[in-house]
Structure formats: C-alpha cells, structure tokens
Write a protein that holds these residues in place. Structure first.
Motif, PDB file in Angstrom:
ATOM      1  N   TYR A  47       0.836  -1.206   0.000  1.00 47.14           N
ATOM      2  CA  TYR A  47       0.000   0.000   0.000  1.00 47.14           C
ATOM      3  C   TYR A  47       0.865   1.248   0.000  1.00 47.14           C
ATOM      4  O   TYR A  47       0.507   2.268  -0.572  1.00 47.14           O
ATOM      5  N   VAL A  91       1.686   1.776  -3.637  1.00 52.37           N
ATOM      6  CA  VAL A  91       0.554   2.394  -4.340  1.00 52.37           C
ATOM      7  C   VAL A  91       0.422   3.851  -3.909  1.00 52.37           C
ATOM      8  O   VAL A  91       0.174   4.746  -4.715  1.00 52.37           O
ATOM      9  N   ALA A 106      -3.025   5.014   5.483  1.00 51.95           N
ATOM     10  CA  ALA A 106      -4.211   4.572   4.746  1.00 51.95           C
ATOM     11  C   ALA A 106      -5.161   5.735   4.523  1.00 51.95           C
ATOM     12  O   ALA A 106      -5.748   5.879   3.446  1.00 51.95           O
ATOM     13  N   LEU A 107      -5.287   6.594   5.547  1.00 46.57           N
ATOM     14  CA  LEU A 107      -6.173   7.749   5.392  1.00 46.57           C
ATOM     15  C   LEU A 107      -5.628   8.697   4.321  1.00 46.57           C
ATOM     16  O   LEU A 107      -6.390   9.243   3.523  1.00 46.57           O
ATOM     17  N   ILE A 136      -6.700   9.006  -3.277  1.00 47.36           N
ATOM     18  CA  ILE A 136      -7.552   8.350  -4.270  1.00 47.36           C
ATOM     19  C   ILE A 136      -8.791   9.193  -4.549  1.00 47.36           C
ATOM     20  O   ILE A 136      -9.227   9.333  -5.695  1.00 47.36           O
ATOM     21  N   ILE A 137      -9.338   9.796  -3.481  1.00 43.63           N
ATOM     22  CA  ILE A 137     -10.500  10.673  -3.697  1.00 43.63           C
ATOM     23  C   ILE A 137     -10.094  11.844  -4.585  1.00 43.63           C
ATOM     24  O   ILE A 137     -10.778  12.194  -5.550  1.00 43.63           O
ATOM     25  N   HIS A 183      -0.704   2.827  14.258  1.00 39.53           N
ATOM     26  CA  HIS A 183      -1.182   4.191  14.035  1.00 39.53           C
ATOM     27  C   HIS A 183      -0.633   4.750  12.728  1.00 39.53           C
ATOM     28  O   HIS A 183      -1.328   5.440  11.986  1.00 39.53           O
ATOM     29  N   GLY A 234      -9.659  10.723  -8.023  1.00 35.80           N
ATOM     30  CA  GLY A 234     -10.969  10.522  -8.639  1.00 35.80           C
ATOM     31  C   GLY A 234     -11.601  11.827  -9.078  1.00 35.80           C
ATOM     32  O   GLY A 234     -12.328  11.878 -10.067  1.00 35.80           O
ATOM     33  N   GLN A 235     -11.317  12.912  -8.323  1.00 36.61           N
ATOM     34  CA  GLN A 235     -11.886  14.200  -8.698  1.00 36.61           C
ATOM     35  C   GLN A 235     -11.108  14.849  -9.851  1.00 36.61           C
ATOM     36  O   GLN A 235     -11.697  15.479 -10.729  1.00 36.61           O
ATOM     37  N   LEU A 265      -4.244   6.789 -11.777  1.00 36.75           N
ATOM     38  CA  LEU A 265      -4.504   5.360 -11.913  1.00 36.75           C
ATOM     39  C   LEU A 265      -5.219   5.031 -13.220  1.00 36.75           C
ATOM     40  O   LEU A 265      -5.311   3.879 -13.611  1.00 36.75           O
ATOM     41  N   SER A 266      -5.746   6.069 -13.884  1.00 38.93           N
ATOM     42  CA  SER A 266      -6.415   5.783 -15.148  1.00 38.93           C
ATOM     43  C   SER A 266      -5.413   5.670 -16.292  1.00 38.93           C
ATOM     44  O   SER A 266      -5.796   5.400 -17.420  1.00 38.93           O
ATOM     45  N   ASN A 302       0.087   3.015  10.139  1.00 35.26           N
ATOM     46  CA  ASN A 302      -0.683   2.406   9.050  1.00 35.26           C
ATOM     47  C   ASN A 302      -1.992   3.148   8.827  1.00 35.26           C
ATOM     48  O   ASN A 302      -2.409   3.383   7.699  1.00 35.26           O
ATOM     49  N   LEU A 303      -2.662   3.485   9.929  1.00 31.04           N
ATOM     50  CA  LEU A 303      -3.946   4.178   9.823  1.00 31.04           C
ATOM     51  C   LEU A 303      -3.758   5.516   9.118  1.00 31.04           C
ATOM     52  O   LEU A 303      -4.514   5.876   8.208  1.00 31.04           O
ATOM     53  N   LEU A 322      -3.777   7.793   1.803  1.00 32.90           N
ATOM     54  CA  LEU A 322      -4.004   7.134   0.515  1.00 32.90           C
ATOM     55  C   LEU A 322      -5.455   7.309   0.075  1.00 32.90           C
ATOM     56  O   LEU A 322      -5.741   7.578  -1.101  1.00 32.90           O
ATOM     57  N   LEU A 323      -6.379   7.174   1.040  1.00 31.50           N
ATOM     58  CA  LEU A 323      -7.793   7.354   0.701  1.00 31.50           C
ATOM     59  C   LEU A 323      -8.028   8.767   0.175  1.00 31.50           C
ATOM     60  O   LEU A 323      -8.699   8.967  -0.853  1.00 31.50           O
TER      61      LEU A 323
END
Lengths: 707, 328
Positions: free
Chosen positions: B250, B253, B302-303, B309-310, B296, B313-314, B263-264, B298-299, B305-306
C-alpha cells in the motif's frame, strides 16, 4: 440407401445431439461447472480424509461455513451490482469486536451485541458505499484502502481493549448458545446463514431492489437511462455487504468468545475466490446467491481439507490464489466466447433424404414448369415497404401487409399509392387472416398470435401453449409463429415453425432440418391455445379447405403439403396431399375456382439435397466456416403454384429474371387480381387473373357474405 | 487540471506534493530534534530507496493502465529463493541466473494473464500474488526469515559498499529512476506505453503491439521488484517473508498515487515517483521519530491514501459514457 448412409442416419437421427446446445443455452447452465466441481471436491475429500463425513466433523465444518457463507453472500451481492468489496475481512473483525464489547465490557444482552455488530458492519459498508457509489471511486482500490483503515482501527482497538475482553468475568448463556449450540442437530450459525441465504435469494430474484442490483451491475448506463438511481443502488450493495460481515463477525465472536489480532485476516481473498469460483462474474450483472453458496462450500472444503491433511504455511494462499486465477480466467474466456461456443454447438444437423422431384425448369414439360408471368406484375409500394411476408385485403379493397419493422401497413384502394401505419405490433408480422368481423389476425414472428381490430387496436391473442414434458428448450413459448387461418367456428389454426430457433434465424433451421414445427389451435372463446401436431419440418402455410372440413399445411423443409381433418369422419387424421415438390412451400390460400394458391419461398437444388444426406458435412460447415460461406437452401428464386383438392398441380407463376419477385412467401386472390408478397422483397406485386371470378373475395369465400 | 491561467497551471499535483514535502520537511526540521542531522537525512533517503524502486516498477505498469499487486510477493519470493539457493551452496552467479529466469517467468505469467487471457490486472495480480507466495512458502522455503549466508561474502560486502558516500541501494534507486526516465521519455516502447495507457482502443487500432507491451511492463515491474528485494536484503542481511502481510504494497501504491501518476493511466512519470517517495519517506521518518506505533502509522498512511484516491478521482473523473463495463 447403402449401409454407410444407414449408419449415418442412425448416428445423427437417433442420438440427441441437439440437447447439448439446448442445455448450454439455459441460463442455469453456468451453474453446471461449479456444481460438478463441488461434487468432485466433496467426493475427493470424502475419499482422502477418513471421517470426513462423520457427524462431528460435519458439524464443525458447517459451523465455520455459516460465518463464511454470510460474508460470501454479501460480497456476491456487491459483485452482482458491478462492484467489489475487499474490506470484508476488516468489517468482519470490527463486527466481532463490537459484539464482544457489548457482551464483555458493557455487559449488555446478546440481541444488543447482534445489533451492535450489524450496525458497525452496516456503517462501515455505508462508508464504502459512499466512496464508491456517490463519489464514484474505483471499487477495488477504494475498498483495498478501507480494508487497511479498518484493519488499523481494529488493531488499535484490540491492543487497547483486548485484555479487558479476555479477562472479563461476564458469562452470557444466550451468546454462548448461539455460538456453540445446535437446533435439530444443526449449529445455530449455519441455520442463521441458511436463513440469510434464503432471504438474499428471494430479494435478489423476486424483489425490485434485487433486480435493480442486477440491472446496475449488468449495464450501468442503461440502468441510469431507465431511471434507476444508480448511485444509491450501488451504495446499498455495500451496506448489505457490510451488514452481512457484521452478522458473520457476531457469529464468530459467539463461537470463540474472543478475538485475536489475526481475526478476519485474508478473509477478503477467500471470500472473493468463493464468489468467483461459484460462477459470479466480476464486472457484475451475472451471478446468483446459489452460485455464492456453491463457491463458499467449495473454498471452505478445500482449505479446511488441506489443513487437515497437514499442509504447511502458505498452502491456503497457494490454493486460493490458484483457484481465483483459474476461475477468473475461465469466467473471462467463457463470457467472451459463450455465444461462439453456443452457435457452434447449437446447430445439430439430421440426416434427411429428399426423394427426387420433378423439374420446375421452364419448358421441361412437367406440371411444375415455371413461366415468366410474375416478372410483369404491377408493383405496389415499390421501395417503401420492407418484407411484406403476407398480404390481405378488406371489403373496401384496401391492402394490408406486415413489415419487418413490426407494423401492419394499409394501402388505400383503388391505386394503392397512399398508405398509413394501420397498427404497430412489434416483432415481425408474418401470416395474416381475416375474421368474420373484419379483425385481422396475424402470426407475429418472435412474439405470438395477435389480433388487430378494424379500428387498428392491437390485442394479444396467444403467446404460449402447453409445455411438453421432456423438452429441454421452453417450447411453451411461441418462437416462430408463421401462418394462420380461421375455422368456421372461429377457432384460429396456426403454425409455429420451429422450437429450436428464433424467427430471424429461420434459415439455420433448414441446415439442421430437424422436425420441430407445430400446428396449434387457439380458441378465442376460452382464450386457450393447444398444440395439435408436432414434428413438422418447418411448419409454414396453413389454409382452411373450401369445405371447411380440413386444413392444408405446408411443411417447408420437407417440400410437402399435408391435409389435417378438423371435422367430419376423418377428424384428427393427417394425410399427404403433395410430396417431393421441387420448391420449398410457404403460405397457402384459397383460389376463386375452388383450388389453392401456394407460394414457393425457394427452390430445391441438387447440392443442398445432397448436403441433407451428409449431416457430418453440415456440422463441420457450421463449425469451421463463417456463416456467409454456409450452404443454404436456394431462396433466391421461387414462384406460385396452384393445386386442387387432390394435390394435382394446375398452374404455376414465376419470375425467371428474378428482378420483381425472386422469392414468394404469399399471395392473395381478390376480385380478379392476385397480390403477391415476399419476406425479402421491397414491393407487393399484383397481376390480373384473366379467368378468375372478378367478384370473388377471400373474405366472402370464408364467411359467405354473412356479416 | 490544466488551466489557461498561468498561475493555476503551476499548481499541478506534482508541485502541490513537492510543496507539501518541503513544508513537512521544514515542520519536522523545526519541531523534531535531530531530524536534519546528516545521519537522519541519509536514513530518509535510504528508507525511500527500496520503496522508490518498487514504486518505479509500479509506475511503469500504472502508466500503461495496469496495476501490479504482486510486486511485494515477487520481491519476497525471488530473493528468498536466491538466499535459500546460496545457503544450499550454489554459487552466487548460478543462483542469480536461476532467480532471474524465475523473475522474468513471474512477470510473463502476470502479463499473459492480463494481455492474452483478458483478466483485469487487479484480479490477475491479486491472484498471482497469493499463489506465488503460497507456492514458494509452502513448497520451497523452510522458515519465515532467510539470512544471507556467510559464504556469500560479496552480497554482504554490497550492503556496506558506499559510492560518493551514498549506500548502494540509494545509487540503485537513482539509476533505476534515470534509466526508466530515459526509456519512458525517449524510447519507442516508452512512448507507446503512454499512448496505450491514455487510450487503449486507439493505441490498439493504430497498430501498437499492445499485448507484448503489457507483458513487457509486467516483466519490468517483476524485475524491479526483485532488484528492490536485493537492495533490501543486502542492507538488512536477510529477507523476511512476513513482509507479504505488511502494508508495504500500500505504501508503493501510495507513492504512485500521491506522486501524481493517475490510476487511469497515461499520465505522470519517474519525476512523480521521486516526489511521491520523498514525501512518504519524510512522513514515515517523522512519524518514527515521533515514536508513533506501527498500527497508528498504518492508519495515517491509509487515510492519506484514501484522500489521494479521492483527489485522483476528482482530478481524473471517470467518464460515465466511455468507462468500460466491469472496469472496477
């Protein structure tokens, strides 16, 4: 026939080759591979592992299956909806943790623990649903990230609260009973999973929202265009999956009364593999709860079985990875090539020896010898009509014909230059008949039998008959209704040409030459339709005899005409009228002089007659060659034949140049004119009949002027 | 997003990330003692290099509109086999040759599944990741951690080797980035890769050999994963197969997405990998100095990364009308 041909006949006509294609075209055929695999897995472990079927071993397996199955089914619903949920393992762990917190820390009742697990799961699922459904992020990566987030949160929670849960003195009997108890010898978790599966099956197959899930997964854009709220639907699939993981987590917590750092780790891969191995297509739209169930059992049995056989670290990953890759490759290839395989396997030709026919060549001196009369026919609607299979005229001399656009068009007398769409039915209106009250009855290809009242109102008369007991294809549906006629009592007799092919694939039926055509009768009084005759080689034209006692039925690929008695002493009997014609007969209609007109849609050729005696060659042809290169019956030339009650040929009409009426599918005599239609033609023709009764109309002949 | 106003055009994702890295660096430098010490700076670069090599491989695949989730698995497995062979007394060269063949074979396997069997890259590499690790761990390896044997002196020496005062793994990272940059920018296959990632159907129609190109990109990512594994093994003198279960994949990524390789597909390049790796390296180093527990960290990652990704996506929204059915 020599011995070799006899053997060929035995081989191709007695072995039911056609069943394979019919089985494969069933929508449940996709389930066959996973089902066979499941049986093989169960059998293999039953043999390899002693005591595999012992009650205690089965009980343990089903207990685990309960939790796993619920997770797989939730994931299955997401996959059917066109998404994927990789966070199931984390949600599962969080659900289990929530349940344990309620029981051991808050000292709450079991039902509250259940609600807490369910709520935690649904909430996390809602997060996924929001990200994927409303923000339209990529499902795979997004849920991969929420998997990590969920796992991190769980790890943090378990390091903080884990010891308090483990050392709690609380003893909750209900909770433990749910985890380890049994009802009727079955573990409670398995029963809950079964109930969940049943409910999910009913929702997916019988309810609006279930259909929406499938619709969105199958074609997102189309679902949007028909007004489905796509984003909300996708959102809901993730909520369902989350809630399912919550329930599974609750059951897990109840079974083990505790959780560890590894709870739910790797569950996403196993659940995904189960869903795909069961046959649910990634990408959505194709899948079912039953498939999820089969996949869950397969994967659980294999991983559990291997562990019990003493396989080491990494083995379950090895197996799951292998299964997943194999299942996805199979799924992708199958989806891509399904129609190709089907079209190759579906055509199963028969041996059919046609007897020699008299020549229809002009000047050959036979009764069938064609002339060039149709070449000079007056053209009606030239270039503006497409595919007038049948034509009919009303009392005011207006002309009606069906077109390939699913319409019945009316041309106005006397010159037939003005026209209007009389009725829009859909399908491909083929044979026409006129009832006593002027209603037009039409056999609509691919749809059924329809009536059009004088004001143009369309009414469905019949779209199905009784299902025969042993047929694999659904022969209750009318697949290719072709021609109809109306008896004196108002009953409508009509043909359904084949049960094997859709209306537009009628030419494939000629290559197969399998007798599956039917004669049916529809009684408007009772609204019921009944199958009267079966096993006709492309049942086509049907015409009530002049005395109203019998029907003349054309059997196209057999080049013959039969008489079926519907009244009188011979009622119910079938007898031959004409055999071994040089052309393929289509519609039959009455002539003014007490004889009958019959259309020829094509002419026999020596090459195709020979091919009919070589089914293996035709099979190779359909498998190895593109359809354009196949040998078809010659439908580029035809004609009109006139015959009397005894079946003797009394006249022919042809178009030798083929410019105006190369193939003819119907003709109708009306007041001294003959109107000619062709299913591939761009016009309706009419020729004057010099010797015909100038006042005779078909409607009068049937109903005798009695209105 | 490209804009006509020159001021806005500067604010691409790459510059934003670079700015964030600078700000974060400055913040840590002020707030944390010893953050700017040369030893720690070297630490940052060093911790980034393995991640960066992996991210370079991932970046190549992502530019071609794929993704390789099996990189960590391949990295662990190839190096573990190599070390196991060395322990069994093989010479360094023969062990390396065998493992090179295996590595290329794994890349080919991924590539064929994606290019010829038509399986989506996500699922193909997810499955191969599990299968490859499961197979090697259960059939070949005997323990979780495999050490470099004393006999392989040259490998141990590589771990201590310095070039211009930089550890070898940093040099390798820079070399990988440089070579990949040149190939992507100026070689024919590199340009084709961008075209393919940008519009697969158009690339295929105009005659670009898309299938071999996909296979090649997966082979490249497999080889780079192996290289990253070697770099990690020589500095740690061992390979821990449990790395497969860690969040390393992760992080990779994260570097690619944060750096700005959409990613597209068809966007970004090696510069983005460097920038993304720097930001993540600074972040990880700072969090470690702050003594945050791993879970912690990792959390937080991950946040982030989220969020990335958002944002991705925008910035690169999926087109409802042209997006493929089943493109998940």
């Amino acid at each position: 026939m020599n011995l070799r041909e006899r053997l060929t006949r035995l081989r191709y006509n007695k072995l039911p080759d056609h069943l394979l294609g019919e089985l494969l075209s069933k929508s449940w055929a996709d389930n066959l591979v996973p089902f066979v695999f499941l049986v093989v897995v169960v059998a293999a472990f039953g043999i390899l592992l002693p005591g595999f079927f012992a009650p205690s071993s089965l009980l343990d397996t089903t207990r685990q299956l309960g939790e796993f199955l619920i997770v797989v089914l939730g994931l299955t619903i997401v996959i059917i909806g066109g998404g994927i949920d990789l966070s199931v393992g984390s949600i599962f762990a969080l659900g289990a943790f929530a349940a344990l917190c309620v029981i051991y820390i808050a000292e709450g009742p079991a039902w509250l623990a259940f609600l807490a697990a369910l709520g935690a799961g649904a909430l996390f699922g809602a997060l996924n649903g929001f990200l994927v459904g409303y923000l339209r992020l990529r499902a795979f990566l997004t849920t991969l990230v929420t998997l990590i987030i969920g796992r991190s949160i769980y790890d943090i929670l378990i390091t903080t609260w884990g010891t308090r849960i483990q050392s709690s003195p609380v003893w909750n009997d209900t909770f433990d009973h749910i985890g380890t108890g049994a009802i009727w010898g079955q573990p409670i978790s398995a029963l809950i999973a079964l109930g969940f599966a049943l409910a999910a099956h009913i929702v997916m197959s019988r309810s609006r929202i279930g259909w929406h899930f499938t619709a969105v997964g199958g074609a997102r854009r189309s679902a949007f265009n028909v007004g489905i709220n796509v984003r909300r639907t996708i959102f809901l699939t993730y909520v369902v999956s989350g809630a399912a993981c919550g329930i599974a987590g609750f059951l897990f917590a109840a079974r083990l009364s505790g959780v560890g750092p590894g709870t739910g780790l790797g569950l996403e891969l196993a659940a995904l593999t189960a869903a795909v191995v069961g046959g649910n297509s990634l990408g959505g739209g194709r899948g079912s709860i039953a498939k999820g169930l089969m996949g869950a059992i397969i994967v659980l049995l294999i991983t559990n079985g291997l562990i019990r056989m003493g396989a080491g670290t990494g083995t379950s990953q090895l197996i799951v990875g292998l299964l997943l890759a194999a299942a996805i490759v199979l799924d992708v290839r199958w989806l891509k090539n399904r129609h190709k395989v089907l079209s190759e396997v579906y055509v199963a030709p028969l041996h059919h020896a046609m007897q020699p026919a008299q020549s229809a060549l002009p000047g050959s001196g036979t009764a069938y010898a064609l002339n060039n009369t149709l070449a000079s026919a007056q053209a009606i609607a030239l270039g503006t009509v497409e595919g007038p299979e049948d034509v009919i005229l009303d009392a005011a001399d207006n002309l009606y014909a069906g077109t390939r656009h699913g319409e019945i068009v009316r041309w106005f007398a006397p010159d037939y230059t003005r026209s209007e769409v009389f009725a829009h039915i859909g399908g491909f209106p083929l044979g026409l008949a006129m009832a006593r009250d002027g209603e037009i009855v039409s056999c609509v290809g691919a749809m059924g039998l329809y009536g059009v009242a004088k004001d143009g109102k369309v009414k469905e008369l019949s779209t199905e008959t009784q299902r025969s007991l042993l047929s694999v294809v659904d022969d209750a549906r009318l697949r290719d209704p072709n021609d109809c006629d109306i008896g004196p009592d108002g009953r409508i007799w009509f043909t359904d040409s084949t049960t094997r092919y859709d209306a537009h694939d009628w030419a494939l039926d000629s290559i197969e030459s399998r007798p599956t055509g039917r004669l049916l009768v529809h009684d408007p009084k009772t609204g019921k339709t009944r199958t009267v005759l079966r096993n006709l080689r492309y049942a086509n034209g049907v015409c009530l005899s002049h005395d109203g006692q019998s029907l003349l039925i054309a059997e196209s690929w057999a080049c013959s005409v039969h008489r079926y008695w519907i009244a009188g002493p011979k009622e119910g009997q079938l007898e031959p009228v004409i055999r071994d014609m040089p052309g393929y007969p289509d519609n039959i209609n009455r002539a003014s002089d007490g004889t009958y007109w019959m259309a020829w849609l094509g002419m026999r050729t020596p090459s195709f007659d020979l091919a009919l005696r070589h089914p293996a060659m035709r099979k190779r042809m359909t498998r190895n060659l593109p359809q354009d290169d196949w040998l078809f019956p010659n439908i580029n030339t035809g004609g009109v034949v006139k015959f009397d009650e005894t079946g003797a040929i009394v006249g022919t009409l042809g178009d030798l140049g083929g410019a105006a009426h190369p193939m003819v599918t119907s003709m109708r005599e009306h007041k001294g004119w003959l109107y000619v239609g062709g299913i591939l033609n761009n016009r309706i023709g009419r020729i004057r009949l010099p010797d015909a009764d100038p006042n005779w109309t078909s409607w009068n002949s049937y109903w005798g002027g009695r209105a | 997003m490209p804009s006509n106003r020159p001021l806005l055009r500067i604010f691409t994702q790459e510059t934003i990330v670079l700015l964030m890295a600078v700000v974060l660096f400055a913040g840590f430098a002020v707030a944390l003692d010893g953050f700017t010490a040369p030893a720690n700076l070297l630490n940052i670069v060093r911790s980034v290099s393995v991640l960066g090599i992996l991210a370079a491989g991932m970046g190549i695949v992502v530019i071609g509109r794929g993704i390789d989730l099996s990189m960590v698995s391949i990295m662990v497995v190839t190096v573990a086999i190599q070390l196991q062979l060395l322990q069994a007394g093989w010479s360094l060269w023969s062990a390396t040759a065998i493992v090179a063949v295996i590595t290329v074979g794994l890349g080919l396997m991924n590539g064929f599944m994606v290019a010829y069997a038509g399986v989506s890259a996500l699922f193909a590499t997810l499955a191969s990741s599990a299968f490859v690790f499961g197979f090697v761990r259960s059939q070949i390896l005997t323990q979780d951690v495999i050490y470099i044997p004393e006999t392989a002196g040259s490998l141990l020496w590589l771990g201590k080797a310095r070039l211009f005062d930089l550890p070898l793994d940093v040099i390798v990272f820079l070399a990988v980035v440089l070579i990949a940059l040149v190939l992507l920018r100026w070689s024919r296959p590199g340009r084709f890769l961008y075209l393919m990632g940008d519009n697969f159907q158009a690339a295929r129609t105009m005659g670009i050999p898309v299938r071999p190109l996909i296979v090649a990109s997966f082979v490249a990512s497999a080889v780079l994963a192996w290289l990253a594994g070697i770099a990690s093994a020589v500095s740690l003198q061992s390979m821990n197969t449990r790395l497969v279960n860690s969040a390393l994949l992760y992080d990779v990524v994260l570097v690619v997405v944060i750096g700005g390789i959409g990613l597209s597909g068809g966007k970004g390049g090696m510069r983005n990998v460097v920038v993304g790796a720097l930001l993540i390296g600074i972040l990880l180093n700072g969090m470690t100095i702050l003594n945050l527990p791993n879970i912690h960290q990792n959390l937080i990652k991950a946040l982030i990364l989220l969020g990335a990704i958002i944002l991705d996506g925008q910035l690169n929204p999926r087109d409802e009308q042209t997006s493929q059915q089943g493109d998940i």
